[in-house]
Design an enzyme around this catalytic site. Structure first.
Site, PDB file in Angstrom:
ATOM      1  N   LEU A  60      33.774 -15.964 -16.476  1.00  0.00           N
ATOM      2  CA  LEU A  60      35.068 -15.520 -17.004  1.00  0.00           C
ATOM      3  C   LEU A  60      36.081 -15.383 -15.887  1.00  0.00           C
ATOM      4  O   LEU A  60      37.270 -15.543 -16.095  1.00  0.00           O
ATOM      5  CB  LEU A  60      34.920 -14.164 -17.696  1.00  0.00           C
ATOM      6  N   GLY A  61      35.582 -15.019 -14.717  1.00  0.00           N
ATOM      7  CA  GLY A  61      36.506 -14.841 -13.613  1.00  0.00           C
ATOM      8  C   GLY A  61      35.744 -14.520 -12.354  1.00  0.00           C
ATOM      9  O   GLY A  61      34.584 -14.114 -12.388  1.00  0.00           O
ATOM     10  N   GLY A 105      36.557 -12.860  -8.345  1.00  0.00           N
ATOM     11  CA  GLY A 105      37.591 -12.299  -7.489  1.00  0.00           C
ATOM     12  C   GLY A 105      37.002 -11.260  -6.585  1.00  0.00           C
ATOM     13  O   GLY A 105      35.797 -11.253  -6.346  1.00  0.00           O
ATOM     14  N   GLY A 106      37.878 -10.388  -6.133  1.00  0.00           N
ATOM     15  CA  GLY A 106      37.542  -9.364  -5.164  1.00  0.00           C
ATOM     16  C   GLY A 106      36.092  -8.949  -5.119  1.00  0.00           C
ATOM     17  O   GLY A 106      35.418  -9.155  -4.120  1.00  0.00           O
ATOM     18  N   PHE A 107      35.605  -8.385  -6.191  1.00  0.00           N
ATOM     19  CA  PHE A 107      34.304  -7.736  -6.113  1.00  0.00           C
ATOM     20  C   PHE A 107      33.134  -8.551  -6.628  1.00  0.00           C
ATOM     21  O   PHE A 107      32.002  -8.122  -6.526  1.00  0.00           O
ATOM     22  CB  PHE A 107      34.355  -6.410  -6.866  1.00  0.00           C
ATOM     23  N   ARG A 137      31.634 -11.843  -9.483  1.00  0.00           N
ATOM     24  CA  ARG A 137      31.898 -12.766 -10.577  1.00  0.00           C
ATOM     25  C   ARG A 137      31.575 -12.109 -11.909  1.00  0.00           C
ATOM     26  O   ARG A 137      30.663 -11.299 -12.001  1.00  0.00           O
ATOM     27  CB  ARG A 137      31.006 -14.000 -10.431  1.00  0.00           C
ATOM     28  N   VAL A 138      32.325 -12.509 -12.919  1.00  0.00           N
ATOM     29  CA  VAL A 138      32.103 -11.960 -14.251  1.00  0.00           C
ATOM     30  C   VAL A 138      31.707 -13.083 -15.197  1.00  0.00           C
ATOM     31  O   VAL A 138      32.373 -14.120 -15.242  1.00  0.00           O
ATOM     32  CB  VAL A 138      33.373 -11.280 -14.784  1.00  0.00           C
ATOM     33  N   LYS A 177      29.113  -8.312 -14.950  1.00  0.00           N
ATOM     34  CA  LYS A 177      29.729  -8.459 -13.641  1.00  0.00           C
ATOM     35  C   LYS A 177      28.668  -8.364 -12.565  1.00  0.00           C
ATOM     36  O   LYS A 177      27.870  -7.437 -12.537  1.00  0.00           O
ATOM     37  CB  LYS A 177      30.773  -7.365 -13.434  1.00  0.00           C
ATOM     38  N   ASP A 217      42.420   3.086 -10.634  1.00  0.00           N
ATOM     39  CA  ASP A 217      42.879   1.712 -10.437  1.00  0.00           C
ATOM     40  C   ASP A 217      43.566   1.188 -11.698  1.00  0.00           C
ATOM     41  O   ASP A 217      43.218   0.136 -12.224  1.00  0.00           O
ATOM     42  CB  ASP A 217      41.681   0.828 -10.060  1.00  0.00           C
TER      43      ASP A 217
END
Ligand SMILES: *[C@@H]1O[C@H](CO)[C@@H](O)[C@H](O)[C@H]1NC(C)=O
Ligand SMILES: *[C@@H]1O[C@H](CO)[C@@H](O)[C@H](O)[C@H]1NC(C)=O
Length: 680
Positions: free
Chosen positions: A355-356, A358-360, A362-363, A378, A477
């Site tokens: 799904l995405g 990034g920073g932390f 993969r999802v 995640k 956040d």
């Protein structure tokens, strides 16, 4: 002779009284439902053993079971009163987890068996968002509720409630009973999987409704659990159906009714015959696989070879699905997902399910085997074990937060070097994606009504975290990319300071960091301590972002002098000129409500106040948003905080963050962790 006649007269009188009261007594008793011929719909079934199973391991669904014939509660046209009635049933709620509750069920009297428009989950299959509370429902129910829904003013997540046309119970009590001998209150856990019995009586003369519960096979407690006056003559229709309504949500649950009896027209319902009631299925751990122990003793060469092969397969399987488990995790057991299930759910973390990233981490999108629940998984890499216990404790406690504007964290799993978090899947992705649409994408611009709906939802979710839950939870956040949209475009806060979910489309290296910076309150940067008021600050930045369709700080839109675009200053400029709505997202044209937009923008500025003490609380924010309190005017001297005053500190902060990100040491690299390191 005279005596005989008066006796006859008496008999006639009794019959007449009974007829006038309710058209004759109605009575039925089911000791098991094998031959009951109930009218069933949705998930409800009668098992081969004769148990009425209202839910069947399907998520987000409903089940209803009614005594087939409608009950004549009053003679049509006679204008009579609803007579006394009495009912009792034995039930058991078998949840997947012993300490995690899920939707309960209810016994109900309803004018119709058609509850097609009712909703599952917290609506228990009886009502929906618009019908809840409507007197035209003519529904009377006793709920066994195992979730605390603040929206219905529920008292706890384990209660019995008397419901009149509404899930906001008119009377409720924690599940339990008063011991006859000592009068001490004994708690019962509805989700304990143990069979329990409920008794409900209505006395027409006094309009008294009494409810009692006790463990099955115990006599009815003398003192009722609930005793409340409800004139059911004003609620129940002339003919109505009696039965059960149940709903499921995410956690799998089975609602069993084992036996049920009912009597209308005075007198107690027939006692249930415990000896003929069907038995509940045995519940316990599944027997372990016997593959290896069976295969080994066979002493032929072929068998040995086969055994070796099986051993090899098992070993490989074991390695592939290996997990990390430590003693302290036992208490979090129910929130642990098996790695194999997550692996299977995502087809081995196939790229096509991504799904995405990034920073932390993969999802991935996945479908859990068995329950067929859609989830987002995640994967966060982590090497260090430090802080893990606290982290998991937090995950579990956050997983218990339940609100329709929060993304549910369902649980976690640990592997060497890896942490996996399992969330509800949000079909419409992040708000960010709908707000900052690139020209080359054909996502339509989010209209004003939807934006306001999302804002109100997020405010409600945050208020719940700050004030209405058992503990104060700080999100840390809040920003558009952490607001996810469910199937009905409700905004739900996700990613409780853990990491980012759907962040493709934005540049994770710079936009994210700078973007996030605009949400950090000055005192948070200074002290490193997140508070509810630093959340309010971030919420203020979020309000402006949603109303203006711009990020709090935009590097790419620097002015001639090289100063970055700061949204708050820009909105403030419009406010000073007396035309704050000039800041509203230009893509909306004139398609927005100026009073609403003005309110959102002014509220955004109020939340962004440099001094935390001056910011409104989330309770006040929701009152301003729903119009139940007027938003005070901003003082003419108002200034926004200088986003770049703490620049050096910010820079150091994000540098260390980036380093950790690139080395993959994500043990607890949340915003709280970062602020911690900057606080010392
Ligand atoms: C549960 O009930 C639904 C609705 O009747 C049905 O479609 C589904 O197949 C059932 N699932 C199981 C596991 O029996
Ligand atoms: C209950 O309501 C009915 C119908 O409105 C009314 O006739 C009756 O007097 C009420 N009973 C009591 C005890 O208030």
């Amino acid at each position: 002779m005279a005596a005989k006649r008066s006796l006859l007269l008496l008999v006639v009188l009794v019959v007449v009284v009974e007829a006038a009261a309710g058209g004759g007594a109605v009575e039925f008793a089911y000791n098991g439902f094998g031959t009951a011929g109930l009218s069933l719909d949705g998930m409800a079934t009668v098992t081969p053993a004769g148990l009425l199973l209202l839910t069947n391991d399907t998520n987000m669904s409903k089940g209803h079971a009614f005594h087939r014939e409608p009950v004549r509660f009053r003679r049509a046209g006679a204008g009579g009163m609803v007579p006394s009635f009495s009912t009792t049933f034995v039930f058991a709620i078998v949840s997947e987890f012993l300490d995690l509750s899920t939707s309960g069920f209810a016994l109900l009297v309803s004018p119709t068996t058609d509850l097609a428009t009712a909703m599952p989950q917290q609506y228990l299959g009886m009502f929906n968002g618009t019908s809840n509370g409507d007197a035209r429902n003519h529904v009377f129910a006793v709920e066994l509720d195992t979730v605390r829904n603040p929206e219905f003013a529920d008292i706890n997540n384990n209660h019995v409630g008397v419901d009149v046309n509404s899930l906001n119970s008119s009377a409720a009590a924690p599940a339990g009973y008063f011991d006859d001998a000592t009068a001490a209150f004994r708690d019962l856990s509805l989700i304990s999987r143990d069979p329990m019995q409920l008794w409900l009586d209505y006395d027409a003369a006094t309009t008294e409704v009494t409810v009692a519960v006790a463990p099955a096979r115990q006599p009815r407690p003398q003192a009722p659990l609930i005793s409340t006056k409800v004139n059911l003559s004003t609620v129940i229709t002339d003919t109505a159906y009696v039965g059960f309504s149940s709903a499921s949500s995410i956690v799998l649950v089975k609602h069993y009714v084992v036996g049920w009896s009912f009597r209308l027209g005075g007198g107690a319902a027939q006692p249930l015959d415990y000896d003929t009631l069907p038995k509940l299925p045995r519940i316990g751990p599944r027997p372990r696989s016997k593959a290896l122990t069976v295969a080994l003793p066979i002493a032929t060469t072929a068998a040995v070879l086969a055994a070796v092969a099986i051993g090899f397969v098992l070993l490989r399987r074991r390695r592939r699905y290996a997990e990390l488990r430590e003693d302290w995790e036992v208490e979090f057991g129910p929130h642990r997902f098996a790695y194999k299930d997550l692996y299977d759910a995502t087809d081995g973390f196939e790229t096509k399910h991504l799904l995405g990233a990034g920073g932390f981490g993969r999802v991935y999108k996945g479908v859990l085997p068995g329950s067929r629940t859609e989830v987002a998984v995640k994967k966060v890499s982590h090497e260090s074990r430090q802080g893990m216990k606290e982290f998991v404790a937090e995950v579990v406690s956050i997983g218990r937060l339940r609100h329709r504007n929060l993304v549910r964290l369902l649980g976690y799993c640990r592997r060497k070097g890896e942490l996996l978090l399992v969330y509800d899947c949000m079909p419409n992705g992040s708000l960010d994606k709908h707000l900052h649409v690139h020209d080359d994408e054909d996502t339509p611009v989010l209209d004003w009504a939807r934006r306001l709906h999302v804002i109100r939802g997020v405010a409600a979710g945050l208020l719940y975290m700050h004030e209405d839950w058992e503990k104060v939870v700080i999100h840390r956040d809040i920003k558009a990319s952490n607001v996810l949209l469910d199937g009905e475009m409700n905004g739900r806060l996700g990613d409780f300071g853990l990491a980012r979910l759907y962040d493709h489309g934005s540049d994770p290296q710079t936009t994210h960091v700078v973007g996030t910076m605009g949400y950090l309150s000055p005192e948070l940067v200074r002290t490193g301590k997140a508070t509810t008021l630093s959340d309010v600050f971030a919420f203020g930045a979020f309000l402006l972002e949603v109303a203006c369709g711009r990020r709090p700080i935009e590097e790419e839109n620097a002015d001639a002098a090289g100063d970055r675009f700061v949204l708050a200053d820009w909105v403030l400029g419009h406010w000073r000129k007396g035309s704050i709505t000039g800041a509203v997202d230009a893509r909306l044209g004139s398609e927005y409500e100026p009073t609403e937009a003005g309110l959102v923008l002014r509220l955004g500025l109020a939340c962004l106040h440099p001094s935390p003490a001056v910011r409104p609380s989330m309770r006040q924010v929701t009152q301003y948003l729903d119009g139940s309190a007027p938003l005070p005017e901003l003082p003419a001297t108002y200034v926004t905080c200088d986003m770049f005053a703490g620049m050096e500190k910010y820079q150091a902060l994000f540098d260390s963050w980036s380093v950790r990100r690139s080395t993959g040491d994500m043990s607890i690299a949340t915003m709280s962790d970062i602020s911690l390191s900057c606080g010392r």
